[in-house]
Design a protein around this motif. Structure first.
Motif, PDB file in Angstrom:
ATOM      1  N   ALA A  84      16.789 -34.817 -49.888  1.00 31.32           N
ATOM      2  CA  ALA A  84      17.700 -34.775 -51.036  1.00 31.32           C
ATOM      3  C   ALA A  84      17.778 -36.159 -51.668  1.00 31.32           C
ATOM      4  O   ALA A  84      17.763 -37.180 -50.982  1.00 31.32           O
ATOM      5  N   LYS A  85      17.857 -36.199 -52.975  1.00 35.32           N
ATOM      6  CA  LYS A  85      17.792 -37.463 -53.703  1.00 35.32           C
ATOM      7  C   LYS A  85      19.182 -38.007 -54.012  1.00 35.32           C
ATOM      8  O   LYS A  85      20.097 -37.245 -54.320  1.00 35.32           O
ATOM      9  N   ALA A  86      19.312 -39.315 -53.968  1.00 40.71           N
ATOM     10  CA  ALA A  86      20.575 -39.953 -54.313  1.00 40.71           C
ATOM     11  C   ALA A  86      20.708 -40.059 -55.820  1.00 40.71           C
ATOM     12  O   ALA A  86      19.836 -40.595 -56.497  1.00 40.71           O
ATOM     13  N   LEU A  87      21.781 -39.529 -56.344  1.00 43.08           N
ATOM     14  CA  LEU A  87      22.097 -39.649 -57.757  1.00 43.08           C
ATOM     15  C   LEU A  87      23.178 -40.723 -57.867  1.00 43.08           C
ATOM     16  O   LEU A  87      24.369 -40.458 -57.724  1.00 43.08           O
ATOM     17  N   ARG A  88      22.731 -41.966 -58.087  1.00 43.41           N
ATOM     18  CA  ARG A  88      23.632 -43.118 -58.059  1.00 43.41           C
ATOM     19  C   ARG A  88      24.217 -43.352 -59.444  1.00 43.41           C
ATOM     20  O   ARG A  88      23.512 -43.666 -60.396  1.00 43.41           O
ATOM     21  N   ASP A 113      15.982 -29.444 -58.031  1.00 42.51           N
ATOM     22  CA  ASP A 113      15.989 -30.530 -57.046  1.00 42.51           C
ATOM     23  C   ASP A 113      17.404 -30.725 -56.519  1.00 42.51           C
ATOM     24  O   ASP A 113      18.376 -30.651 -57.280  1.00 42.51           O
ATOM     25  N   LEU A 114      17.509 -30.990 -55.220  1.00 41.70           N
ATOM     26  CA  LEU A 114      18.820 -31.213 -54.601  1.00 41.70           C
ATOM     27  C   LEU A 114      19.148 -32.697 -54.607  1.00 41.70           C
ATOM     28  O   LEU A 114      18.338 -33.530 -54.201  1.00 41.70           O
ATOM     29  N   TYR A 115      20.352 -33.020 -55.067  1.00 34.99           N
ATOM     30  CA  TYR A 115      20.827 -34.396 -55.116  1.00 34.99           C
ATOM     31  C   TYR A 115      22.120 -34.533 -54.310  1.00 34.99           C
ATOM     32  O   TYR A 115      22.781 -33.545 -53.994  1.00 34.99           O
ATOM     33  N   TRP A 116      22.448 -35.777 -53.975  1.00 28.88           N
ATOM     34  CA  TRP A 116      23.789 -36.069 -53.459  1.00 28.88           C
ATOM     35  C   TRP A 116      24.282 -37.290 -54.220  1.00 28.88           C
ATOM     36  O   TRP A 116      23.488 -38.057 -54.765  1.00 28.88           O
ATOM     37  N   ILE A 117      25.597 -37.453 -54.300  1.00 28.42           N
ATOM     38  CA  ILE A 117      26.159 -38.472 -55.175  1.00 28.42           C
ATOM     39  C   ILE A 117      26.965 -39.470 -54.357  1.00 28.42           C
ATOM     40  O   ILE A 117      28.107 -39.198 -53.967  1.00 28.42           O
ATOM     41  N   THR A 120      31.111 -40.300 -53.626  1.00 25.14           N
ATOM     42  CA  THR A 120      31.894 -39.095 -53.893  1.00 25.14           C
ATOM     43  C   THR A 120      31.806 -38.153 -52.696  1.00 25.14           C
ATOM     44  O   THR A 120      31.016 -38.364 -51.771  1.00 25.14           O
ATOM     45  N   LYS A 121      32.600 -37.095 -52.745  1.00 22.46           N
ATOM     46  CA  LYS A 121      32.538 -36.074 -51.712  1.00 22.46           C
ATOM     47  C   LYS A 121      31.500 -35.001 -52.036  1.00 22.46           C
ATOM     48  O   LYS A 121      31.367 -34.016 -51.314  1.00 22.46           O
ATOM     49  N   ILE A 122      30.744 -35.208 -53.121  1.00 25.43           N
ATOM     50  CA  ILE A 122      29.731 -34.240 -53.538  1.00 25.43           C
ATOM     51  C   ILE A 122      28.445 -34.506 -52.767  1.00 25.43           C
ATOM     52  O   ILE A 122      27.647 -35.366 -53.124  1.00 25.43           O
ATOM     53  N   ILE A 123      28.266 -33.771 -51.681  1.00 29.63           N
ATOM     54  CA  ILE A 123      27.089 -33.990 -50.839  1.00 29.63           C
ATOM     55  C   ILE A 123      25.880 -33.224 -51.334  1.00 29.63           C
ATOM     56  O   ILE A 123      24.761 -33.465 -50.879  1.00 29.63           O
ATOM     57  N   GLY A 124      26.094 -32.300 -52.252  1.00 33.33           N
ATOM     58  CA  GLY A 124      24.981 -31.529 -52.789  1.00 33.33           C
ATOM     59  C   GLY A 124      25.233 -31.166 -54.233  1.00 33.33           C
ATOM     60  O   GLY A 124      26.345 -30.775 -54.601  1.00 33.33           O
ATOM     61  N   ALA A 125      24.208 -31.308 -55.069  1.00 28.74           N
ATOM     62  CA  ALA A 125      24.298 -30.903 -56.465  1.00 28.74           C
ATOM     63  C   ALA A 125      22.916 -30.425 -56.882  1.00 28.74           C
ATOM     64  O   ALA A 125      21.933 -31.138 -56.722  1.00 28.74           O
ATOM     65  N   ILE A 126      22.859 -29.214 -57.387  1.00 24.34           N
ATOM     66  CA  ILE A 126      21.576 -28.626 -57.759  1.00 24.34           C
ATOM     67  C   ILE A 126      21.788 -27.715 -58.963  1.00 24.34           C
ATOM     68  O   ILE A 126      22.881 -27.147 -59.135  1.00 24.34           O
TER      69      ILE A 126
END
Length: 505
Positions: A84-88, A113-117, A120-126
């Motif tokens: 999973a990719k870091a969305l900084r 693609d799966l991201y994490w931020i 934040t508490k957002i461990i997954g965003a797709i």
């Protein structure tokens, strides 16, 4: 500013917070893959997924300043994808300035693609599809599900507002029932997101505040996805709205919803403990359904009451937070440091709990449903996060000036009565309107006592009988209404953006 890209590296160093960093730069890289049974959470934890219009990660509702928020989720969530990719992003500055600084970052985000931020508490965003927009001014329902060219649709980012609302109602800090839960944001309405959440294995609860126009018994990808999801996640959906709404008049029958096969927990609404006779019926439980505390799209401010937190769309995620809170408590009591389910088991441990659902050392999806239903407040009262009452707070200028004063902008004709549920005797059968009752801080408190063996499970014979009948009817309705074979990416029914903006909100 460019987005950090996760790529394999010949060597990695542990960052100050335990994440993985490229030794030749200060950028994140892919963490070494670890076996699922080698990963443990640092504390009892739950994971909630919402399928909606995206999320506003800049909101204070999702901000997490702990060291954990900077660690790759695969280092503490068993089974979480290590790639999973870091969305900084630029956090803690005004929204407009953050968006300006992060413009190049958002351009690189890709659907699927799966991201994490971090932060934040957002461990997954797709994203599996357009989340919908709400510009140049807010539009009456239905919301724009696809950009007309006038509106900018940003992958994962909530360009509408509905998704930020549902995500914060489920896990927002500090106005939700599960402020410590991790959030997974799935953009794009339909079967694909429901199925993806159920297949991950590390997600506990999923909540859906959208509906499909194609009802059972027509073979349906949506019906199939929901039916399968109930086997691996605690699956919840808004019961829909009636009155002058596009799906019918008060109340909309939930037996006609493709999101409501057997096993799905349907959430209807009340308003600060007062009756709202327009929400879809029958539901299985209810929660506050108008102007509760919510995150605001396009803002970094704290959660506040707003009409966007409307209707059963707002009720389902709030109730999902209640389910997540019970999962966390069961894991705390059993000293379980995992997330997700294994063969239907949410938590497992050797700690001795003398009585109750944890006495055998297991906490299953069925037992979660049992506790969740039976500890619901039979006559819901006003809760701490319920915000404003429909006919006392807006929507007015400047929040939603285009709709004028009063009324409900997201559900025409959906009004709140001055009659509190507490004034209606429990001897009066109200199951068809509120199911087992309200999910709020009171129900969660009682549920935790039941899990700890400090309170007996409330007896709800009448509600149990009606629930069994409800499930039997759904079995009959859906027996010919699911195809029995869901294929990832197959054609789905047309879904209305912000279900709630059109149906379940």
């Amino acid at each position: 500013m460019t987005m950090a890209v996760w790529v394999p590296a010949p060597a990695v160093l542990a960052g100050p917070d335990g994440d993985c960093m490229d030794p030749n730069s200060d950028d994140f890289v892919a963490c070494p893959t670890r076996k699922k049974d080698e990963v443990k959470t640092p504390r009892p934890m739950s994971v909630v997924a919402h399928i909606d219009t995206g999320v506003n990660p800049y909101s204070a509702a999702f901000r997490d300043r702990s060291a954990l928020a900077y660690k790759h989720p695969s280092t503490y969530i068993p089974g979480f994808p290590a790639d999973a990719k870091a969305l900084r992003l630029t956090l803690d500055v005004p929204y407009e300035k953050a968006m300006e600084r992060d413009a190049d970052t958002w351009k690189l985000v890709r659907r699927g693609d799966l991201y994490w931020i971090p932060g934040t508490k957002i461990i997954g965003a797709i994203s599996f599809g357009a989340g919908g927009t709400n510009c140049p001014i807010a539009k009456p329902p239905p919301a724009n599900i696809i950009s007309s060219g006038q509106c900018k649709e940003t992958v994962i980012l909530d360009d509408h507002g509905h998704g930020s609302m549902t995500g914060s109602r489920a896990t927002g800090v500090a106005r939700s029932l599960a402020p410590g839960a991790r959030l997974v944001s799935i953009e794009g309405l339909g079967a694909t997101g429901v199925k993806w959440a159920a297949e991950q294995g590390w997600i506990d609860v999923q909540t859906n505040s959208w509906l499909s126009f194609i009802p059972p018994p027509i073979p349906s990808a949506v019906s199939d996805a929901f039916a399968e999801a109930t086997k691996s996640t605690f699956t919840m959906a808004a019961s829909g709205n009636g009155t002058a709404y596009i799906t019918g008049f008060a109340p909309t029958p939930t037996y006609l919803l493709s999101t409501a096969p057997p096993g799905v927990v349907l959430v209807g609404g009340h308003d600060n403990g007062k009756t709202t006779l327009w929400s879809g019926a029958p539901p299985h439980v209810v929660a506050d359904a108008y102007a509760g505390f919510t995150a605001i799209a396009g803002s970094i401010e704290k959660m506040r009451p707003d009409p966007m937190a409307c209707c059963t769309s707002a009720a389902s995620p709030y109730a999902a937070g209640g389910a997540a809170a019970l999962v966390e408590e069961a894991r705390r009591l059993l000293e379980d440091r995992t997330t997700g389910t294994t063969n239907g088991v949410l938590a497992r441990g050797d700690r001795c709990i003398p009585q109750g659902p944890l006495a055998d050392g297991d906490f299953t999806l069925d037992e979660l449903g049992d506790v969740f239903f039976h500890t619901a407040q039979a006559r819901p009262v006003e809760g701490r996060d319920d915000g404003e009452i429909h006919w006392m707070g807006g929507p007015g200028a400047p929040s939603h000036i285009e709709y004028g004063p009063g009324g409900n902008p997201f559900c025409p004709g959906c009004t709140t009565t001055p009659v509190p549920w507490s004034a209606i005797p429990e001897a009066v059968d109200a199951y068809q309107l509120i199911g087992y009752g309200g999910i709020n801080e009171h129900s969660v408190k009682l549920g935790k006592k039941v899990l700890a063996g400090k309170a007996e499970m409330p007896r709800r014979e009448t509600a149990d009988a009606q629930y069994e009948l409800d499930q039997s009817i759904r079995e009959a309705m859906f027996s010919g209404g699911t195809s029995g074979a869901f294929r990832f990416g197959e054609f789905e029914e047309v879904a209305i953006a912000c279900a709630e903006m059109v149906v379940s909100s």
